[in-house]
Every structure is written in structure tokens, then in C-alpha cells.
Write a protein that holds these residues in place. Structure first.
Motif, mmCIF file in Angstrom:
data_model
loop_
_atom_site.group_PDB
_atom_site.id
_atom_site.type_symbol
_atom_site.label_atom_id
_atom_site.label_comp_id
_atom_site.label_asym_id
_atom_site.label_seq_id
_atom_site.Cartn_x
_atom_site.Cartn_y
_atom_site.Cartn_z
ATOM 1 N N ILE A 1 47.990 49.808 42.387
ATOM 2 C CA ILE A 1 48.421 49.252 43.663
ATOM 3 C C ILE A 1 47.509 49.782 44.762
ATOM 4 C CG2 ILE A 1 50.326 49.088 45.310
ATOM 5 C CD1 ILE A 1 52.199 49.724 42.893
ATOM 6 N N THR A 2 46.835 48.874 45.473
ATOM 7 C CA THR A 2 45.956 49.253 46.576
ATOM 8 C C THR A 2 46.234 48.363 47.784
ATOM 9 O OG1 THR A 2 44.145 47.713 46.062
ATOM 10 C CG2 THR A 2 44.149 49.839 44.891
ATOM 11 N N PRO A 3 45.920 48.842 48.997
ATOM 12 C CA PRO A 3 46.145 48.009 50.185
ATOM 13 C C PRO A 3 45.387 46.687 50.122
ATOM 14 C CG PRO A 3 45.721 50.291 50.825
ATOM 15 C CD PRO A 3 45.450 50.200 49.355
ATOM 16 N N GLN A 4 44.171 46.711 49.582
ATOM 17 C CA GLN A 4 43.376 45.485 49.504
ATOM 18 C C GLN A 4 44.050 44.461 48.592
ATOM 19 O OE1 GLN A 4 42.209 48.585 48.931
ATOM 20 N NE2 GLN A 4 40.898 48.925 50.728
ATOM 21 N N ARG A 5 44.576 44.916 47.484
ATOM 22 C CA ARG A 5 45.246 43.989 46.567
ATOM 23 C C ARG A 5 46.572 43.506 47.128
ATOM 24 N NH1 ARG A 5 43.755 47.631 41.227
ATOM 25 N NH2 ARG A 5 41.647 46.808 40.958
ATOM 26 N N GLN A 6 47.255 44.372 47.876
ATOM 27 C CA GLN A 6 48.547 43.981 48.450
ATOM 28 C C GLN A 6 48.404 42.884 49.499
ATOM 29 O OE1 GLN A 6 49.709 48.240 49.189
ATOM 30 N NE2 GLN A 6 51.726 47.512 48.561
ATOM 31 N N GLU A 7 47.205 42.684 50.010
ATOM 32 C CA GLU A 7 46.967 41.573 50.933
ATOM 33 C C GLU A 7 46.961 40.233 50.207
ATOM 34 O OE1 GLU A 7 43.320 42.320 52.939
ATOM 35 O OE2 GLU A 7 44.060 44.093 54.021
ATOM 36 N N LYS A 8 46.706 40.270 48.900
ATOM 37 C CA LYS A 8 46.550 39.039 48.129
ATOM 38 C C LYS A 8 47.717 38.758 47.190
ATOM 39 C CE LYS A 8 41.522 39.648 48.072
ATOM 40 N NZ LYS A 8 40.321 39.841 47.228
ATOM 41 N N VAL A 9 48.346 39.833 46.657
ATOM 42 C CA VAL A 9 49.443 39.667 45.707
ATOM 43 C C VAL A 9 50.537 40.679 46.025
ATOM 44 C CG1 VAL A 9 47.884 38.863 43.887
ATOM 45 C CG2 VAL A 9 48.475 41.287 44.017
ATOM 46 N N ASP A 10 51.708 40.495 45.441
ATOM 47 C CA ASP A 10 52.804 41.461 45.569
ATOM 48 C C ASP A 10 52.903 42.288 44.289
ATOM 49 O OD1 ASP A 10 53.531 40.718 48.131
ATOM 50 O OD2 ASP A 10 55.059 39.293 47.459
ATOM 51 N N PHE A 11 53.506 43.470 44.429
ATOM 52 C CA PHE A 11 53.658 44.358 43.288
ATOM 53 C C PHE A 11 55.108 44.789 43.125
ATOM 54 C CE2 PHE A 11 49.147 45.038 44.174
ATOM 55 C CZ PHE A 11 48.606 45.072 42.896
ATOM 56 N N ALA A 12 55.565 44.773 41.875
ATOM 57 C CA ALA A 12 56.799 45.459 41.497
ATOM 58 C C ALA A 12 56.388 46.811 40.919
ATOM 59 C CB ALA A 12 57.567 44.653 40.469
ATOM 60 N N GLY A 13 57.312 47.759 40.921
ATOM 61 C CA GLY A 13 56.993 49.089 40.397
ATOM 62 C C GLY A 13 56.949 50.124 41.508
ATOM 63 N N GLY B 1 51.879 42.991 38.933
ATOM 64 C CA GLY B 1 51.468 42.025 39.950
ATOM 65 C C GLY B 1 52.169 40.690 39.806
ATOM 66 N N VAL B 2 52.592 40.145 40.947
ATOM 67 C CA VAL B 2 53.189 38.805 40.990
ATOM 68 C C VAL B 2 52.565 38.041 42.156
ATOM 69 C CG1 VAL B 2 55.387 39.544 39.979
ATOM 70 C CG2 VAL B 2 55.116 39.539 42.462
ATOM 71 N N LYS B 3 52.747 36.753 42.149
ATOM 72 C CA LYS B 3 52.220 35.926 43.224
ATOM 73 C C LYS B 3 52.867 36.307 44.552
ATOM 74 C CE LYS B 3 51.032 31.092 44.148
ATOM 75 N NZ LYS B 3 51.134 29.706 43.633
ATOM 76 N N LYS B 4 52.105 36.268 45.612
ATOM 77 C CA LYS B 4 52.598 36.640 46.933
ATOM 78 C C LYS B 4 53.855 35.842 47.286
ATOM 79 C CE LYS B 4 51.320 39.247 50.512
ATOM 80 N NZ LYS B 4 51.102 40.701 50.375
ATOM 81 N N GLY B 5 54.928 36.552 47.648
ATOM 82 C CA GLY B 5 56.173 35.904 48.032
ATOM 83 C C GLY B 5 57.093 35.543 46.876
ATOM 84 N N SER B 6 56.710 35.865 45.638
ATOM 85 C CA SER B 6 57.524 35.497 44.473
ATOM 86 C C SER B 6 58.825 36.299 44.431
ATOM 87 C CB SER B 6 56.735 35.748 43.190
ATOM 88 O OG SER B 6 57.552 35.568 42.059
ATOM 89 N N MET C 1 44.076 34.970 39.085
ATOM 90 C CA MET C 1 45.002 34.432 38.087
ATOM 91 C C MET C 1 46.408 34.287 38.644
ATOM 92 S SD MET C 1 43.741 36.439 34.636
ATOM 93 C CE MET C 1 44.861 35.556 33.537
ATOM 94 N N LEU C 2 46.835 35.265 39.449
ATOM 95 C CA LEU C 2 48.161 35.188 40.059
ATOM 96 C C LEU C 2 48.215 34.101 41.124
ATOM 97 C CD1 LEU C 2 48.972 38.990 40.360
ATOM 98 C CD2 LEU C 2 50.207 37.341 38.956
#
Length: 278
Positions: free
Chosen positions: A109-121, A228-233, A94-95
Motif C-alpha cells: 500500500i503506497t500513496p501513489q497507488r491509493q490515488e488509482k485504486v483502493d485497498f482492503a487490509g 487491491g480493488v477498483k476505486k470506489g468498489s 488490471m483493476l
């Protein structure tokens, strides 16, 4: 004659510009400009009492309160928020597709997800646990989970943790949502529902389940919830600033009390915003 040609060309260019502007005006604002558009689209869970739940009166829960506060800091009023259901297995997609501007949906927040999206928090520290029937005496420790029938959600960190390390011998039954696990838990078809204690506390506190379920209290993992936000947002830094404000002005404490207080959930203190630990 030449003058009329130039005028006609100018008119054509002007018409094209106006058409482009009109088309562009209907596009959903990405959120990155902080409230310039008419709407901001936010992903939440629809079926998690205490965190993200769609009710006859609207949307309620801790994640909803956090997301609403953030949206206001970005320049959006409550009626400019469009809520969209974000199931665990769909969040990264979705992101990446731009279906939502950001997601606040018990999103560990997990390393696998951080490869695909960015996280605030992160904005909440939870712990994976199990929900049991109140009269259950089979599951007394984490080791007992290996002999149990467990229910969790497809695409969730909790399900992956069970398979990878916590109880690899357990009979894991994945469902699309946590609420879909509850009938099986109630009638004995499954022994335990496993996910974060914050989510389980919400289910256990619902009036129709009062006294029927209990938490194991195992604190199996640390789960840092991020937005979660789109990578690079560029929304990431803006959301972090909004979360810092929410903690500083005590709105975070109020949201915790309002949403988790009825379940007697023992929450951890607010984590340090921007200190991403997966």
C-alpha cells in the motif's frame, strides 16, 4: 386489427428483454454482489514461492490462501475462482479495466497507488531486504548497496525505494519478474536481488537453491500488503470483514505456518485490518 398490433408490439418488447437477459447472463460478475455470479477473478503472482505460485498441481502460497478464504466469505467456492497473473507493473491497470475483481499479489500500500485504486487490509507486514549469494562478503550493510549491482522488478515498490532513497547510486537492473533475477544472482552477474523479505524467503527455501542464498536481514522498509480493488468498489469493506474473520478464527496463523514455516521466516504479527498505513 388494433389488438393484433398491440400483441405484436408486446411480443417484440418481450423478445428484446429476453435477448438482453441472455446477453447479460454471460458477463463476468463484478464480485460486488457477493457470489451472485458464477466466477470471481482474482489477481495473484504466478512466480513467487510461498506467496503466489503456479504449480503443476494448481496455485499455492500465502496470498493464494488469503484470497481463497476471502472468496469463500464472499460466497464463492474454490472451483468458482479464476486466477489471473498480476505482474507488478500491471496491477493498477488490471483493476481499473475490470480484468480482475481484486488483487492479492504482494501488493504494498503506497500513496501513489491509493490515488488509482483502493485497498482492503493490510493483511501482512513485510520488510524490504536483499537476497545475496551465501558466500557473499561484499554486502554487509545497507550502505554497501550503493556500490552493488541490484536486481528488482519493473513497477515494484522495492525498485522505486532503491532509486529514491535506499541506494540511489546502485546499479539497478529492472526485470519483469523476481524469478528472472535469480540466474544472474547465482552466476554473479548481479550482487543482490531486492524486494520484500517474505518473497525472498520463499525463493531461498526452494530445494534447487537450498544453501545457495541468504537474506541480508536489513529490514530496509515496512511494506503493508493490501488487497487491491477498483476505486470506489464496495468490495473493500466486505474484504476487510473477511480478513478480520480470518485473523479471529486463526486461519491467518495457519496460512503463515503452512507457507512460511519451511523457510524459517520470522513474520510480524497480523496487522490491524482497516488500519491503512502507507
Amino acid at each position: 386489427m388494433k389488438l393484433r398490433k398491440v400483441s405484436a408490439a408486446s411480443a417484440a418488447v418481450l423478445a428484446l428483454a429476453l435477448t438482453a437477459t441472455a446477453c447479460g447472463g454471460d458477463d463476468k460478475d463484478s464480485g460486488s454482489s457477493g457470489g451472485d455470479g458464477k466466477k470471481i477473478t482474482i489477481g495473484i503472482k504466478f512466480d513467487q514461492p510461498g506467496l503466489g505460485q503456479k504449480t503443476p498441481d494448481g496455485y499455492a502460497g500465502f496470498d493464494v490462501d488469503v484470497a481463497t478464504y476471502v472468496a469463500k466469505k464472499l460466497g464463492y467456492t474454490e472451483d468458482q475462482i479464476e486466477w489471473k497473473e498480476s505482474k507488478s507493473a500491471d496491477r493498477e491497470t488490471m483493476l481499473q479495466r475490470g480484468d480482475v475483481d481484486f488483487i492479492a499479489a504482494t501488493y504494498s500500500i503506497t500513496p501513489q497507488r491509493q490515488e488509482k485504486v483502493d485497498f482492503a487490509g493490510p493483511y501482512l507486514l513485510a520488510h524490504q531486504d536483499v537476497l545475496l549469494r551465501a558466500d557473499d562478503d561484499k554486502v554487509k550493510s545497507p550502505e554497501d548497496l550503493n556500490n552493488a549491482k541490484l536486481c528488482s522488478v519493473t513497477g515494484s515498490t522495492s525498485a522505486q525505494n532503491i532509486k529514491d532513497k535506499l541506494a540511489p547510486k546502485a546499479q539497478l537492473q529492472p526485470y519483469p519478474t523476481y524469478s528472472a533475477c535469480l540466474p544472474g544472482l547465482q552466476n554473479g552477474a548481479i550482487d543482490a536481488l531486492t524486494t520484500d523479505d517474505s518473497i525472498l524467503a520463499g525463493y531461498a527455501s526452494q530445494s534447487q537453491f537450498k544453501g545457495k542464498f541468504k537474506l541480508g536481514g536489513f529490514k530496509l522498509t515496512n511494506e503493508n500488503y493490501g488487497i487491491g480493488v477498483k476505486k470506489g468498489s464496495d468490495l473493500k469493506d466486505k474484504i476487510n470483514k473477511a480478513l478480520e474473520d480470518m485473523v479471529a478464527d486463526k486461519s491467518w496463523d495457519k496460512a503463515v505456518k503452512d507457507n512460511f514455516g519451511p523457510a524459517n521466516y520470522k513474520n510480524e504479527p497480523a496487522p490491524k485490518i482497516g488500519d491503512i498505513k502507507s
